[in-house]
Write an enzyme that holds these catalytic residues in place. Structure first.
Site, PDB file in Angstrom:
ATOM      1  N   LYS A  83      36.223  41.730  43.618  1.00 14.04           N
ATOM      2  CA  LYS A  83      36.417  40.097  43.429  1.00 14.04           C
ATOM      3  C   LYS A  83      35.442  39.180  44.572  1.00 14.04           C
ATOM      4  CE  LYS A  83      39.922  37.012  41.743  1.00 14.04           C
ATOM      5  NZ  LYS A  83      41.037  36.890  41.645  1.00 14.04           N
ATOM      6  N   SER A 121      42.597  34.777  37.481  1.00  9.65           N
ATOM      7  CA  SER A 121      41.476  34.417  37.892  1.00  9.65           C
ATOM      8  C   SER A 121      40.467  35.667  38.426  1.00  9.65           C
ATOM      9  CB  SER A 121      41.341  33.988  39.337  1.00  9.65           C
ATOM     10  OG  SER A 121      42.337  34.905  40.375  1.00  9.65           O
ATOM     11  N   SER A 130      46.806  36.833  38.116  1.00  6.04           N
ATOM     12  CA  SER A 130      45.263  36.793  37.888  1.00  6.04           C
ATOM     13  C   SER A 130      44.856  38.141  37.905  1.00  6.04           C
ATOM     14  CB  SER A 130      45.020  36.351  39.255  1.00  6.04           C
ATOM     15  OG  SER A 130      45.181  34.793  39.294  1.00  6.04           O
TER      16      SER A 130
END
Length: 471
Positions: free
Chosen positions: A81, A156, A180
Site C-alpha cells: 500500500k 482505504s 480499511s
C-alpha cells in the site's frame, strides 16, 4: 503453464517454488503480465516495479540453486500500500504533495515480507490520507471494483483488494484503522485479516512525528488474499519482531489448547436494534452460521456488549485526534473529495476537550473489559462486515446525512477496531452482481480462531475470489 501461474495461491506458489517445480522468475513474470493486462481497467496498482521485481526474482532463483535456506514466501509476488515506507518508493498516501517523499528504508511490515522471501511487484492505491471507504484521489485516480464499477472497491486498501481479486499477485498488504482491510476485502470478494493491536509491527521511518495514542491502539497492518490459508501464511511473515515498534507483542500465533478445534462457541449477531441490515447481509451471516454449525461449532444468537458505544467511541476518539494531527494537512494538501468526507465526519463527531479525551480513553478500557468477558463465554463472534452492501461510488460525497448513514452501516467495522481486536472478512459468494461476505471477530491475539472458522466457511462457500476481467 507459466503464463497462468498468477491463478495460484501464495501457499501453492511457495510450495512449487521451494520444490523447484517452478521458478521465481516465472511466478513474478506471470503476475506482472496479468497486472499489465488488467490494471489499466481497474487502476489498483499505482506504481509497477517490474525491473526491480525481476531482479529480485533472479536473485531468489540463484539462492535456491545454491541450496540457501529460504523463507516461507520465497518468490511469492506481493503489492504494498502507498501509505507505508518502501525504500526507493514515494510514500504518497494518495496525496499529490507527497509524490516526492521517497522512503530511504523499509517499514517493518515491508521488511518482514522481504525477509520471508516475498517479492514486491508494485504499490497499491489508497484514497488521500487513507481515510475513506472509497479509493479515489487526485494523484493516482480512481480504483474500480473488479465486479461492479458502480460500487466502491472499498477503502482505504481498495487497491490492495482489487489487485488480489483481479489476479495481480496472490497477496497484498493493507492497513486497517476503521475497516480499511476488512471492508475492501468484502467489497471485492476476497479475504482480509485485521490483526490484533500489537501483532504486526508498524512504523514509517519517514514520518515527521509519532502517531497519536488512539490511532496507535487502533490502526493495524495486515494481509489481503484470495484464501484464508494465504492470510495465515502472510500473517506469520508480517508479525515478526521489529524493535522500531514499541507496541509489538510476542504473542503466539496458534490458538490455545481447547480453543483450536470444532466445538468452539460462536455468537451470531445478524441484526441489532437501531441498525438496518440489508436482507442479503443478514442472509449471508445466517448462512455462514449454518456452515459453522455443520463444521462442529456451537452456534448461538448473542450480541456483543455495548456495541453502539464502541462504534461511537471510534468516531469521537479518532476524529478528535485527526483534528489535531491531520486537519491542517487535509485542508492544505487534500483533494476535494477527501476534504468533503473529512468535513462531514468532523461535523458529526463530538468535540472533546482534554478531560473528554481522557474520559474517552478510559471508556475504551471499560468497553474492552466487557468485550473480553463476552469472548470468555463466546470465543468467536460472527457478524456482518457492514450492515449494507458495498456503497455506490462516492456515496460519502453526498453531505452529512449520507455520512451518518455510512457510519451507521460501518459500525461492525468500527467497534472491533477501536478496541484493538482482530477481525477477519471472509467471502461467502455473490448477492446479485456484488460480492458478499461476513466478519469473524475474536479476543486479543486470537487470530487463529478467526482463521480456522474462516476456512470452514470458505470450504462450504466454494468461492474462488478471482475476478476474471475478460476483455
Amino acid at each position: 503453464m507459466s503464463n497462468e501461474l498468477w491463478r495460484l495461491s501464495a501457499v501453492d506458489l511457495a510450495r512449487h517454488i521451494a520444490s523447484r517445480e517452478i521458478s521465481c522468475r516465472d511466478a513474478v513474470a506471470s503476475c506482472l503480465a496479468r497486472l499489465e493486462d488488467v490494471n489499466p481497467r481497474i487502476n489498483a496498482v499505482t506504481e509497477v516495479l517490474a525491473d526491480e521485481a525481476m531482479r529480485a526474482a533472479a536473485e531468489a532463483d540463484a539462492a535456491l540453486a545454491c541450496g540457501q535456506p529460504v523463507g516461507p514466501l520465497h518468490g511469492v509476488p506481493v503489492t504494498i500500500k502507498v501509505n507505508v515506507d518502501q525504500a526507493g518508493c514515494a510514500t504518497t498516501n494518495g496525496v499529490g504533495a507527497y509524490r516526492e517523499t521517497l522512503a530511504t528504508e523499509d517499514s517493518p511490515v515491508v521488511a518482514n515480507l522481504r525477509k520471508a522471501g516475498a517479492i514486491v511487484i508494485g504499490r497499491n492505491n489508497a484514497p488521500a490520507f487513507s481515510m475513506r471507504w472509497f479509493t479515489d484521489n487526485a494523484l493516482h485516480g480512481r480504483t474500480i471494483n473488479p465486479y461492479d464499477a458502480t460500487r466502491t472497491p472499498g477503502g482505504s486498501s481498495g487497491g490492495a483488494a482489487a489487485a488480489v481479486a483481479a489476479g495481480m499477485g496472490p497477496l497484498a498488504h493493507g492497513n486497517d484503522l476503521g475497516g480499511s482491510i476488512r471492508y475492501p476485502a468484502y467489497a471485492c470478494g476476497v479475504a482480509g485479516l485485521r490483526p490484533s493491536q500489537g501483532r504486526v509491527p508498524a512504523f514509517n521511518p519517514s514520518q515527521a512525528r509519532e502517531r497519536t495514542f488512539g490511532t496507535s491502539l487502533t490502526s493495524m497492518q495486515g494481509p489481503i488474499a484470495r484464501t484464508v490459508a494465504d492470510l495465515r501464511l502472510a500473517l506469520a511473515a508480517m508479525s515478526a519482531a521489529d524493535a522500531r515498534d514499541p507496541w509489538w507483542t510476542p504473542a503466539p500465533l496458534d490458538a490455545p489448547p481447547g480453543n483450536s478445534k470444532a466445538g468452539v462457541k460462536v455468537a451470531v449477531c445478524t441484526t441489532l436494534p437501531g441498525y438496518r441490515a440489508d436482507p442479503a447481509v443478514a442472509a449471508a451471516v445466517a448462512q455462514a452460521a449454518q456452515w459453522l454449525q455443520q463444521a462442529g461449532y456451537v452456534v448461538e444468537e448473542a450480541a456483543p456488549p455495548r456495541f453502539s458505544e464502541a462504534a461511537d467511541l471510534w468516531l469521537a476518539l479518532i476524529m478528535n485526534e485527526t483534528r489535531v494531527s491531520m486537519r491542517q494537512a487535509v485542508e492544505t494538501d487534500g483533494d476535494d473529495v477527501v476534504q468533503r468526507a473529512f468535513g462531514s465526519m468532523y461535523r458529526l463527531a463530538p468535540e472533546l476537550d482534554l478531560v473528554g479525551y481522557m474520559d474517552a480513553l478510559s471508556q475504551r478500557s471499560n468497553l474492552l473489559r466487557d468485550w473480553l468477558a463476552f469472548f470468555a463465554q463466546y470465543p468467536l463472534l460472527l457478524m456482518p462486515v457492514s450492515w449494507q452492501l458495498p456503497f455506490p461510488v462516492d456515496a460519502d460525497q453526498q453531505g452529512d446525512a449520507a455520512m451518518r448513514d455510512i457510519l451507521d452501516a460501518q459500525s461492525p467495522l468500527l467497534a472491533p477496531a477501536i478496541l484493538g481486536l482482530p477481525g477477519l472478512s471472509v467471502p461467502t459468494g455473490m448477492a446479485g452482481s456484488t460480492p458478499m461476505g461476513v466478519q469473524l471477530v475474536a479476543g486479543r491475539f486470537q487470530e487463529a480462531l478467526c482463521l480456522r472458522a474462516g476456512e470452514a466457511i470458505e470450504r462450504r462457500a466454494g468461492w474462488s475470489g478471482l475476478a476474471e476481467l475478460k476483455a
